[in-house]
Enzyme design. Sequence first.
Site, PDB file in Angstrom:
ATOM      1  CB  ALA A   1       3.696 -21.076 -16.566  1.00 28.93           C
ATOM      2  CG  HIS A   2       4.663 -15.186 -17.018  1.00 29.87           C
ATOM      3  ND1 HIS A   2       5.150 -14.920 -18.272  1.00 29.87           N
ATOM      4  CD2 HIS A   2       3.334 -14.965 -17.079  1.00 29.87           C
ATOM      5  CE1 HIS A   2       4.158 -14.541 -19.056  1.00 29.87           C
ATOM      6  NE2 HIS A   2       3.043 -14.569 -18.361  1.00 29.87           N
ATOM      7  CD  GLN A   3       7.585 -21.551 -13.896  1.00 29.22           C
ATOM      8  OE1 GLN A   3       7.749 -21.651 -12.698  1.00 29.22           O
ATOM      9  NE2 GLN A   3       6.434 -21.855 -14.463  1.00 29.22           N
TER      10      GLN A   3
END
Length: 170
Positions: free
Chosen positions: A100-102
């Site tokens: 996941a890339h916030q």
Amino acid sequence: MGLWSGPQGADGHGRPQCREVTIDELGNSVQSYALDDPVDEANLHAARAACVRIQHAAGAEEITVGHRGGYLRWKRGEDLDAYLDSVRGVPAAQLPLFSAHQMGTCRLGSDRSASVADPWGQLHDTKGVWIGDGSALPSAPGTNPMVSIMALAHRTAEAMLRSTAPATAS
């Protein structure tokens, strides 16, 4: 099989080699690989345990580890070591793997009411504190953001250097 999405490596030991690519019901590609290297499996379990310990140390009241058969839950006051043993007991191939890339949580801009940092990444309210990661992107680009984040970090680092350079005489 574990699922992994991202650049394809050539061999084991932390560099999964894509064994199969399929298309899911939404038309997205899904890369699969067999998690059959003992070093990779040990590293996965060590990483999972480290994540649990970090959450515990940060004061989590409840920790949940998902796997293909359901969830393992721990609540504050319960035996953490026993919970870690139960997490380690889940076969590595049953642990979902994802990334996941916030992004977009720390807007850059000149308007202090709409951003937390100036256009170069320095916080409006705390001089000398800079943002140079994916949080400064306005939103998720829809693809792996690695190169964009690297470019932003490079741009921010150059701005930091300029801000600390000695003034030149005119």
